[in-house]
Design a protein around this motif. Structure first.
Motif, PDB file in Angstrom:
ATOM      1  N   LEU A 190      18.221  32.063  36.406  1.00 42.46           N
ATOM      2  CA  LEU A 190      19.381  32.380  35.580  1.00 42.46           C
ATOM      3  C   LEU A 190      19.366  31.399  34.423  1.00 42.46           C
ATOM      4  O   LEU A 190      19.436  30.182  34.630  1.00 42.46           O
ATOM      5  N   THR A 191      19.236  31.912  33.195  1.00 36.21           N
ATOM      6  CA  THR A 191      19.037  31.038  32.039  1.00 36.21           C
ATOM      7  C   THR A 191      20.130  31.212  30.990  1.00 36.21           C
ATOM      8  O   THR A 191      20.800  32.233  30.924  1.00 36.21           O
ATOM      9  N   ASN A 192      20.271  30.176  30.165  1.00 34.65           N
ATOM     10  CA  ASN A 192      21.197  30.173  29.018  1.00 34.65           C
ATOM     11  C   ASN A 192      22.651  30.349  29.432  1.00 34.65           C
ATOM     12  O   ASN A 192      23.413  31.107  28.824  1.00 34.65           O
ATOM     13  N   VAL A 193      23.040  29.624  30.461  1.00 38.93           N
ATOM     14  CA  VAL A 193      24.439  29.587  30.890  1.00 38.93           C
ATOM     15  C   VAL A 193      25.077  28.373  30.214  1.00 38.93           C
ATOM     16  O   VAL A 193      24.764  27.228  30.562  1.00 38.93           O
ATOM     17  N   GLY A 194      25.938  28.611  29.234  1.00 38.95           N
ATOM     18  CA  GLY A 194      26.457  27.451  28.527  1.00 38.95           C
ATOM     19  C   GLY A 194      27.607  27.748  27.592  1.00 38.95           C
ATOM     20  O   GLY A 194      28.267  28.790  27.676  1.00 38.95           O
ATOM     21  N   THR A 195      27.820  26.823  26.684  1.00 38.32           N
ATOM     22  CA  THR A 195      28.918  26.917  25.731  1.00 38.32           C
ATOM     23  C   THR A 195      28.575  27.934  24.639  1.00 38.32           C
ATOM     24  O   THR A 195      27.431  28.349  24.490  1.00 38.32           O
ATOM     25  N   LYS A 196      29.578  28.326  23.888  1.00 36.42           N
ATOM     26  CA  LYS A 196      29.356  29.233  22.773  1.00 36.42           C
ATOM     27  C   LYS A 196      28.905  28.450  21.544  1.00 36.42           C
ATOM     28  O   LYS A 196      29.141  27.258  21.415  1.00 36.42           O
ATOM     29  N   MET A 197      28.227  29.171  20.624  1.00 42.58           N
ATOM     30  CA  MET A 197      27.841  28.574  19.343  1.00 42.58           C
ATOM     31  C   MET A 197      28.809  29.056  18.276  1.00 42.58           C
ATOM     32  O   MET A 197      29.151  30.240  18.230  1.00 42.58           O
ATOM     33  N   LYS A 198      29.218  28.139  17.428  1.00 36.36           N
ATOM     34  CA  LYS A 198      30.225  28.467  16.424  1.00 36.36           C
ATOM     35  C   LYS A 198      29.660  28.289  15.022  1.00 36.36           C
ATOM     36  O   LYS A 198      29.333  27.178  14.603  1.00 36.36           O
ATOM     37  N   PHE A 199      29.506  29.414  14.291  1.00 35.64           N
ATOM     38  CA  PHE A 199      29.132  29.397  12.884  1.00 35.64           C
ATOM     39  C   PHE A 199      30.386  29.703  12.077  1.00 35.64           C
ATOM     40  O   PHE A 199      31.009  30.756  12.267  1.00 35.64           O
ATOM     41  N   ASN A 200      30.736  28.785  11.181  1.00 32.46           N
ATOM     42  CA  ASN A 200      31.987  28.919  10.428  1.00 32.46           C
ATOM     43  C   ASN A 200      33.143  29.070  11.417  1.00 32.46           C
ATOM     44  O   ASN A 200      33.378  28.195  12.232  1.00 32.46           O
ATOM     45  N   ASN A 201      33.839  30.215  11.426  1.00 28.98           N
ATOM     46  CA  ASN A 201      34.978  30.382  12.332  1.00 28.98           C
ATOM     47  C   ASN A 201      34.686  31.322  13.490  1.00 28.98           C
ATOM     48  O   ASN A 201      35.585  31.657  14.255  1.00 28.98           O
ATOM     49  N   GLU A 202      33.426  31.783  13.606  1.00 26.57           N
ATOM     50  CA  GLU A 202      33.075  32.733  14.647  1.00 26.57           C
ATOM     51  C   GLU A 202      32.291  32.079  15.772  1.00 26.57           C
ATOM     52  O   GLU A 202      31.337  31.340  15.529  1.00 26.57           O
ATOM     53  N   GLU A 203      32.716  32.341  17.015  1.00 23.80           N
ATOM     54  CA  GLU A 203      32.008  31.844  18.187  1.00 23.80           C
ATOM     55  C   GLU A 203      31.237  32.987  18.832  1.00 23.80           C
ATOM     56  O   GLU A 203      31.753  34.104  18.958  1.00 23.80           O
TER      57      GLU A 203
END
Length: 316
Positions: A190-203
């Motif tokens: 199970l991979t890439n379980v994590g926080t969101k990425m935020k570009f400008n105001n979008e997550e």
């Protein structure tokens, strides 16, 4: 034969248990995750096997595919991969595995994608300078085993830069079980379980993936493998690969490989077959893969690996 049947049953249970969870993911979910470079795969051997390597030991490259398989490593190993990608895209991977006698296997890796220089254009189509997008992930890994059960995990830092930048932290988990004295294996990650990425105001979410597979040595020199994938942002797909070893000289082997990567099935044109070969001489390895992407074009991957130092763990 009994152990092979047991491994097929275990593989089937893994498939059906996660199929219900991921049944609602489809093509409609394409574009709902960011950090797409995490899906590119690494290693020429893995690519030529159609990326059907969830249960296959791939050396230090196991860090990416299934960290539990890093537990098979019994000597220090350094691996480097380079992909000749489309346009000016440059894709590299560098990994190092450090086995210990008592404390398992530690590893670290870096995944790096550069997209070259791009013109910055305003809304009147006038160019005013340039920028250089990039993606990067740093991995810290650990794996160990209890008898025939191998387990491992990654902690990774993910960074993307277009004009603005964003970062995230994620973990990967993996497990592998061996039957028939390493002839048959069942693995899952199970991979890439994590926080969101935020570009400008979008997550945006990371491209989480559950991958499970089974592999078997039909003879001591002929391997076949099959994986099933459950991505967060697309429909379920499968991979298949086969590999045959030929001894060409003392301490030297040639591996011939072919595979199928179901992730590319909707790309128009010739895309269903992956091909490659590997040369292993003593502690040095070279691998090549040819990956067609239909009408988009074709890519080539090259990998180099070296093992060194004393044996720290039992031979696997």
């Amino acid at each position: 034969m009994k152990n092979i049947k047991i491994s097929i049953i275990v593989f089937s249970l893994l498939i059906f248990s996660f199929a219900d969870i991921y049944a609602f993911f489809s093509k409609d979910d394409v574009g709902t995750s960011t950090a797409q470079f995490l899906k590119l795969g690494i290693g020429a051997r893995s690519a030529s096997l159609g990326n059907a390597v969830a249960s296959v030991y791939t050396g230090a490259d196991s860090i990416y595919w299934n960290p539990s398989n890093l537990g098979y490593t019994n000597r220090k190993e350094l691996s480097f991969s380079h992909a000749v990608w489309f346009e000016d895209i440059s894709y590299q991977w560098l990994a190092f595995a450090l086995p210990t006698e008592k404390y398992g296997v530690f590893g670290t890796a870096v995944q790096y994608v550069s997209y070259g220089n791009m013109d910055r254009v305003d809304n009147t189509n006038v160019s005013y300078g340039s920028f250089s997008p990039l993606d990067m992930a740093l991995y810290l890994s650990y794996a160990n085993n209890y008898k025939s059960i191998y387990y491992g995990a990654n902690l990774k830092y993910i960074y993307s830069k277009i004009e603005n930048s964003a970062s995230a932290v994620a973990v990967d988990f993996g497990v592998n079980y061996d039957f028939n004295n390493y002839r048959t294996s069942v693995g899952a990650a199970l991979t890439n379980v994590g926080t969101k990425m935020k570009f400008n105001n979008e997550e945006e979410n990371l491209p989480m993936l559950f991958k499970t597979g089974i592999s078997h040595f039909v003879t001591y020199d002929w391997l076949v493998s099959l994986d099933l994938n459950f991505p967060r942002d697309n429909e379920i797909y499968f991979n298949f690969g086969t590999e045959y070893y030929i001894e060409i000289a003392k301490n030297a082997e040639l591996a011939l490989r072919a595979g199928y990567d179901g992730r590319n099935k909707d790309v128009p044109g010739f895309n269903w077959l992956t091909l490659g070969f590997g040369l292993q001489y003593s502690d040095y390895g070279f691998d090549y893969a040819f990956i067609p992407y239909g009408d988009i074009g074709m890519t080539h991957r090259f990998s180099f690996s070296i093992k060194f130092g004393k044996t720290c763990r039992e031979e696997s």
